[in-house]
Motif scaffolding. Structure first.
Motif, mmCIF file in Angstrom:
data_model
loop_
_atom_site.group_PDB
_atom_site.id
_atom_site.type_symbol
_atom_site.label_atom_id
_atom_site.label_comp_id
_atom_site.label_asym_id
_atom_site.label_seq_id
_atom_site.Cartn_x
_atom_site.Cartn_y
_atom_site.Cartn_z
ATOM 1 N N ALA A 26 0.802 -1.219 0.000
ATOM 2 C CA ALA A 26 0.000 0.000 0.000
ATOM 3 C C ALA A 26 0.830 1.263 0.000
ATOM 4 C CB ALA A 26 -0.916 0.007 1.224
ATOM 5 N N GLU A 27 2.143 1.166 0.093
ATOM 6 C CA GLU A 27 2.986 2.348 0.287
ATOM 7 C C GLU A 27 2.819 3.401 -0.804
ATOM 8 O OE1 GLU A 27 7.620 3.449 1.306
ATOM 9 O OE2 GLU A 27 6.955 1.370 1.155
ATOM 10 N N PRO A 28 2.672 3.054 -2.096
ATOM 11 C CA PRO A 28 2.567 4.105 -3.091
ATOM 12 C C PRO A 28 1.205 4.780 -3.133
ATOM 13 C CG PRO A 28 3.380 2.040 -4.045
ATOM 14 C CD PRO A 28 2.807 1.741 -2.702
ATOM 15 N N ILE A 29 0.232 4.294 -2.398
ATOM 16 C CA ILE A 29 -1.130 4.782 -2.506
ATOM 17 C C ILE A 29 -1.367 5.862 -1.462
ATOM 18 C CG2 ILE A 29 -3.557 4.125 -2.443
ATOM 19 C CD1 ILE A 29 -2.691 1.283 -3.092
ATOM 20 N N SER A 30 -2.027 6.942 -1.862
ATOM 21 C CA SER A 30 -2.339 7.991 -0.910
ATOM 22 C C SER A 30 -3.843 8.135 -0.793
ATOM 23 C CB SER A 30 -1.729 9.324 -1.363
ATOM 24 O OG SER A 30 -2.280 9.712 -2.609
ATOM 25 N N GLY A 31 -4.304 8.889 0.243
ATOM 26 C CA GLY A 31 -5.728 9.079 0.432
ATOM 27 C C GLY A 31 -6.279 8.186 1.506
ATOM 28 N N ALA A 32 -7.601 8.254 1.698
ATOM 29 C CA ALA A 32 -8.226 7.550 2.811
ATOM 30 C C ALA A 32 -9.053 6.360 2.371
ATOM 31 C CB ALA A 32 -9.111 8.519 3.590
ATOM 32 N N GLY A 33 -9.069 6.039 1.098
ATOM 33 C CA GLY A 33 -9.845 4.901 0.623
ATOM 34 C C GLY A 33 -9.158 3.586 0.924
ATOM 35 N N PRO A 34 -9.880 2.475 0.821
ATOM 36 C CA PRO A 34 -9.289 1.162 1.082
ATOM 37 C C PRO A 34 -8.285 0.780 0.007
ATOM 38 C CG PRO A 34 -11.472 0.920 0.151
ATOM 39 C CD PRO A 34 -11.286 2.394 0.412
ATOM 40 N N VAL A 35 -7.380 -0.134 0.349
ATOM 41 C CA VAL A 35 -6.469 -0.677 -0.641
ATOM 42 C C VAL A 35 -7.234 -1.539 -1.634
ATOM 43 C CG1 VAL A 35 -4.407 -2.077 -0.982
ATOM 44 C CG2 VAL A 35 -4.600 -0.615 1.027
ATOM 45 N N LEU A 36 -8.175 -2.317 -1.110
ATOM 46 C CA LEU A 36 -8.991 -3.196 -1.952
ATOM 47 C C LEU A 36 -10.448 -3.013 -1.572
ATOM 48 C CD1 LEU A 36 -9.330 -5.558 -3.974
ATOM 49 C CD2 LEU A 36 -8.984 -7.127 -2.043
ATOM 50 N N GLU A 37 -11.286 -2.679 -2.547
ATOM 51 C CA GLU A 37 -12.720 -2.539 -2.311
ATOM 52 C C GLU A 37 -13.478 -3.541 -3.176
ATOM 53 O OE1 GLU A 37 -16.386 0.725 -2.450
ATOM 54 O OE2 GLU A 37 -14.333 1.338 -2.892
ATOM 55 N N ILE A 38 -14.305 -4.348 -2.515
ATOM 56 C CA ILE A 38 -15.179 -5.294 -3.212
ATOM 57 C C ILE A 38 -16.583 -4.738 -3.071
ATOM 58 C CG2 ILE A 38 -15.987 -7.676 -3.316
ATOM 59 C CD1 ILE A 38 -13.349 -8.426 -1.853
ATOM 60 N N GLY A 39 -17.115 -4.185 -4.139
ATOM 61 C CA GLY A 39 -18.426 -3.547 -4.087
ATOM 62 C C GLY A 39 -19.324 -4.041 -5.191
ATOM 63 N N ASN A 40 -20.557 -4.455 -4.819
ATOM 64 C CA ASN A 40 -21.528 -4.967 -5.798
ATOM 65 C C ASN A 40 -20.910 -6.069 -6.650
ATOM 66 O OD1 ASN A 40 -23.699 -2.978 -5.196
ATOM 67 N ND2 ASN A 40 -22.174 -1.538 -5.939
ATOM 68 N N ALA A 41 -20.252 -6.999 -5.973
ATOM 69 C CA ALA A 41 -19.500 -8.047 -6.673
ATOM 70 C C ALA A 41 -19.795 -9.394 -6.026
ATOM 71 C CB ALA A 41 -18.014 -7.737 -6.647
ATOM 72 N N ASP A 42 -21.025 -9.885 -6.197
ATOM 73 C CA ASP A 42 -21.422 -11.163 -5.614
ATOM 74 C C ASP A 42 -20.528 -12.288 -6.123
ATOM 75 O OD1 ASP A 42 -23.462 -9.698 -4.530
ATOM 76 O OD2 ASP A 42 -25.066 -10.617 -5.709
ATOM 77 N N GLY A 43 -20.222 -13.222 -5.203
ATOM 78 C CA GLY A 43 -19.480 -14.413 -5.593
ATOM 79 C C GLY A 43 -17.991 -14.216 -5.799
ATOM 80 N N SER A 44 -17.447 -13.077 -5.387
ATOM 81 C CA SER A 44 -16.013 -12.834 -5.556
ATOM 82 C C SER A 44 -15.192 -13.786 -4.694
ATOM 83 C CB SER A 44 -15.658 -11.393 -5.192
ATOM 84 O OG SER A 44 -16.295 -10.482 -6.050
ATOM 85 N N VAL A 45 -14.010 -14.137 -5.169
ATOM 86 C CA VAL A 45 -13.068 -14.973 -4.439
ATOM 87 C C VAL A 45 -11.752 -14.217 -4.338
ATOM 88 C CG1 VAL A 45 -11.795 -17.149 -4.395
ATOM 89 C CG2 VAL A 45 -14.160 -17.096 -5.229
ATOM 90 N N VAL A 46 -11.263 -14.015 -3.107
ATOM 91 C CA VAL A 46 -9.996 -13.309 -2.872
ATOM 92 C C VAL A 46 -9.098 -14.258 -2.090
ATOM 93 C CG1 VAL A 46 -8.887 -11.286 -1.897
ATOM 94 C CG2 VAL A 46 -11.205 -11.102 -2.823
ATOM 95 N N LYS A 47 -7.985 -14.683 -2.720
ATOM 96 C CA LYS A 47 -7.076 -15.630 -2.078
ATOM 97 C C LYS A 47 -5.628 -15.226 -2.331
ATOM 98 C CE LYS A 47 -9.798 -19.926 -2.240
ATOM 99 N NZ LYS A 47 -9.788 -21.344 -2.709
#
Length: 211
Positions: A4-25
């Protein structure tokens, strides 16, 4: 790997929105120049599987400074599974039904917030929170909303300075006769164990008590 070091601001590093059935591994999310409220947010996304990830650590489980309040924030997302992850910060679940949080390990000794490992809030119902190891925190699991009901909390272990389970976020809830009170998780009585006997032949433990 997500650093996450290069990212600025207050948002999440990863946002899963309106994405039913997503798999994060298999992700490692960490960094010391990004200060979101949560590293990962899951919003309006049902049936998500979040498994075998490292938040606040690299894949060798080495802590890397990640100044965020939460590892994951879940909102309005039903039937999720969060399993077998390694977390440096807490999880917040709001207005969600049927979430499973199991076999995760929390090392919260570096978290900016020292209040809890898992917080269920805002009418979170029918969840299963079990077999998590929650270390170096004040309270392991908090259920904070009186509409959060029918949640199973089982076999969670770890080191806490206060309680492993806090119903109401107001300290210990004393058992009442016949468990007739209402509130967070119906203020369910905790088991009272009166004796324990170990059998050397069968290598089993017999417990006597009441719930």
């Amino acid at each position: 790997k997500i650093n996450a070091e290069p990212i600025s601001g207050a948002g999440p590093v990863l946002e899963i929105g309106n994405a039913d059935g997503s798999v994060v591994k298999g992700l490692a999310i960490y960094g010391d120049d990004h200060t979101p409220v949560a590293s990962v947010t899951i919003v309006n996304s049902d049936d998500v599987l979040f498994q075998n990830n490292y938040l606040g650590f690299d894949s060798s489980r080495t802590y890397i400074n990640t100044p965020t309040d939460l590892s994951i924030e879940v909102t309005n997302s039903d039937n999720l599974t969060i399993r077998n992850n390694y977390f440096a910060n807490p999880i917040l679940v709001e207005t969600t039904d049927g979430i499973v949080i199991d076999t995760n390990e929390f090392d919260l000794s570096n978290t900016p917030s020292n209040a809890f490992g898992i917080l269920l809030d805002g009418s979170t119902t029918n969840s299963i929170i079990e077999k998590n190891e929650i270390n170096n925190i004040a309270n392991g699991i908090i259920i904070e909303d009186s509409d959060s009901l029918n949640n199973k909390l089982s076999q969670n272990t770890g080191t806490t300075s206060s309680l492993m389970v806090d119903l109401g976020n107001d300290g210990e809830t004393v058992n009442d006769l016949d468990d007739v009170d209402t509130g967070e998780n119906n203020l369910q009585n905790k088991p009272e164990i009166t004796s324990a006997q170990y059998n050397n032949t069968t290598r089993t433990v017999t417990l006597d008590g009441s719930l």
